[in-house]
Motif scaffolding. Structure first.
Motif, PDB file in Angstrom:
ATOM      1  N   GLY A 160       0.811  -1.200   0.000  1.00  0.00           N
ATOM      2  CA  GLY A 160       0.000   0.000   0.000  1.00  0.00           C
ATOM      3  C   GLY A 160       0.845   1.250   0.000  1.00  0.00           C
ATOM      4  N   GLY A 161       0.147   2.380   0.140  1.00  0.00           N
ATOM      5  CA  GLY A 161       0.845   3.643   0.252  1.00  0.00           C
ATOM      6  C   GLY A 161       0.817   4.512  -0.987  1.00  0.00           C
ATOM      7  N   GLU A 162      -0.188   4.326  -1.824  1.00  0.00           N
ATOM      8  CA  GLU A 162      -0.292   5.188  -3.002  1.00  0.00           C
ATOM      9  C   GLU A 162      -1.748   5.595  -3.221  1.00  0.00           C
ATOM     10  OE1 GLU A 162      -1.345   4.635  -6.354  1.00  0.00           O
ATOM     11  OE2 GLU A 162      -1.948   2.586  -6.240  1.00  0.00           O
ATOM     12  N   HIS A 163      -1.924   6.694  -3.912  1.00  0.00           N
ATOM     13  CA  HIS A 163      -3.245   7.316  -4.025  1.00  0.00           C
ATOM     14  C   HIS A 163      -4.043   6.943  -5.270  1.00  0.00           C
ATOM     15  CE1 HIS A 163      -2.780  10.018  -0.553  1.00  0.00           C
ATOM     16  NE2 HIS A 163      -1.498   9.983  -0.868  1.00  0.00           N
ATOM     17  N   HIS A 164      -3.442   6.330  -6.269  1.00  0.00           N
ATOM     18  CA  HIS A 164      -4.153   6.061  -7.519  1.00  0.00           C
ATOM     19  C   HIS A 164      -4.967   4.769  -7.505  1.00  0.00           C
ATOM     20  CE1 HIS A 164      -0.879   8.621  -9.620  1.00  0.00           C
ATOM     21  NE2 HIS A 164      -1.788   9.368  -9.044  1.00  0.00           N
ATOM     22  N   GLY A 165      -4.520   3.792  -6.740  1.00  0.00           N
ATOM     23  CA  GLY A 165      -5.231   2.532  -6.687  1.00  0.00           C
ATOM     24  C   GLY A 165      -4.785   1.504  -7.700  1.00  0.00           C
ATOM     25  N   ASP A 166      -3.797   1.860  -8.518  1.00  0.00           N
ATOM     26  CA  ASP A 166      -3.317   0.907  -9.520  1.00  0.00           C
ATOM     27  C   ASP A 166      -1.842   0.550  -9.348  1.00  0.00           C
ATOM     28  OD1 ASP A 166      -2.026   3.202 -10.338  1.00  0.00           O
ATOM     29  OD2 ASP A 166      -2.979   3.291 -12.306  1.00  0.00           O
ATOM     30  N   GLY A 167      -1.251   1.009  -8.251  1.00  0.00           N
ATOM     31  CA  GLY A 167       0.157   0.712  -7.985  1.00  0.00           C
ATOM     32  C   GLY A 167       1.124   1.697  -8.597  1.00  0.00           C
ATOM     33  N   SER A 168       0.625   2.695  -9.326  1.00  0.00           N
ATOM     34  CA  SER A 168       1.517   3.629 -10.009  1.00  0.00           C
ATOM     35  C   SER A 168       1.790   4.901  -9.222  1.00  0.00           C
ATOM     36  CB  SER A 168       0.931   4.019 -11.372  1.00  0.00           C
ATOM     37  OG  SER A 168      -0.240   4.807 -11.190  1.00  0.00           O
ATOM     38  N   GLY A 169       1.048   5.124  -8.159  1.00  0.00           N
ATOM     39  CA  GLY A 169       1.197   6.369  -7.412  1.00  0.00           C
ATOM     40  C   GLY A 169       2.478   6.435  -6.611  1.00  0.00           C
ATOM     41  N   SER A 170       2.985   7.648  -6.453  1.00  0.00           N
ATOM     42  CA  SER A 170       4.207   7.842  -5.681  1.00  0.00           C
ATOM     43  C   SER A 170       4.188   9.216  -5.040  1.00  0.00           C
ATOM     44  CB  SER A 170       5.428   7.706  -6.580  1.00  0.00           C
ATOM     45  OG  SER A 170       5.483   8.791  -7.491  1.00  0.00           O
ATOM     46  N   SER A 171       5.110   9.411  -4.145  1.00  0.00           N
ATOM     47  CA  SER A 171       5.216  10.695  -3.458  1.00  0.00           C
ATOM     48  C   SER A 171       6.030  11.702  -4.249  1.00  0.00           C
ATOM     49  CB  SER A 171       5.874  10.488  -2.095  1.00  0.00           C
ATOM     50  OG  SER A 171       7.216  10.046  -2.267  1.00  0.00           O
ATOM     51  N   GLY A 172       6.785  11.223  -5.238  1.00  0.00           N
ATOM     52  CA  GLY A 172       7.634  12.104  -6.020  1.00  0.00           C
ATOM     53  C   GLY A 172       8.986  12.364  -5.399  1.00  0.00           C
ATOM     54  N   GLU A 173       9.215  11.822  -4.230  1.00  0.00           N
ATOM     55  CA  GLU A 173      10.499  12.002  -3.537  1.00  0.00           C
ATOM     56  C   GLU A 173      11.124  10.632  -3.288  1.00  0.00           C
ATOM     57  OE1 GLU A 173      12.147  13.317   0.859  1.00  0.00           O
ATOM     58  OE2 GLU A 173      10.092  13.795   0.309  1.00  0.00           O
ATOM     59  N   THR A 174      12.243  10.358  -3.919  1.00  0.00           N
ATOM     60  CA  THR A 174      12.889   9.065  -3.727  1.00  0.00           C
ATOM     61  C   THR A 174      13.795   9.092  -2.503  1.00  0.00           C
ATOM     62  OG1 THR A 174      14.709   9.636  -5.188  1.00  0.00           O
ATOM     63  CG2 THR A 174      12.846   8.475  -6.172  1.00  0.00           C
TER      64      THR A 174
END
Length: 117
Positions: free
Chosen positions: A31-45
């Motif tokens: 978990g941990g993303e907002h899109h629901g398809d596994g593609s979401g990220s925070s943009g900070e690596t």
């Protein structure tokens, strides 16, 4: 470093209303993303912290696409996954609520994440 990063994200509400977009029985819930398809990220690596901890049942690791690409997605090992050792950072362990972890289904949401003191 990874624990501090996760703590900061929880404290700022980042994980509120995020989804478990990857659930594989006898393997992991992710978990941990907002899109629901596994593609979401925070943009900070963040950098990897490969350590001596094994991916045993209940450990929590950071998902990534390769070296130093972890962002916000995390996973909980449902069973020992020793083949993940030295490939993904283990930074926490589930100490209570295991029945809740095992009941997570694809598409379930984290309504609110809180730091307990």
């Amino acid at each position: 470093y990874t624990s501090a990063h996760f703590y900061q994200r929880v404290s700022k509400g980042y994980y509120d209303d995020t989804v478990f977009a990857r659930v594989i029985g006898n393997f992991v819930v992710q978990g941990g993303e907002h899109h629901g398809d596994g593609s979401g990220s925070s943009g900070e690596t963040i950098r990897e912290e490969i350590n001596r901890y094994s991916h045993i049942e209940g450990t929590v690791g950071m998902a990534s696409l390769g070296k130093d690409t972890a962002q916000s997605q995390f996973f909980v090992n449902l069973r020992p996954n020793l083949h993940l050792d030295r490939r993904y950072t283990v930074f926490a362990k589930v100490t209570s609520g295991w029945d809740t972890i095992e009941s997570i289904s694809l598409g379930d949401w984290i309504i609110k994440a809180e730091v307990l003191k």
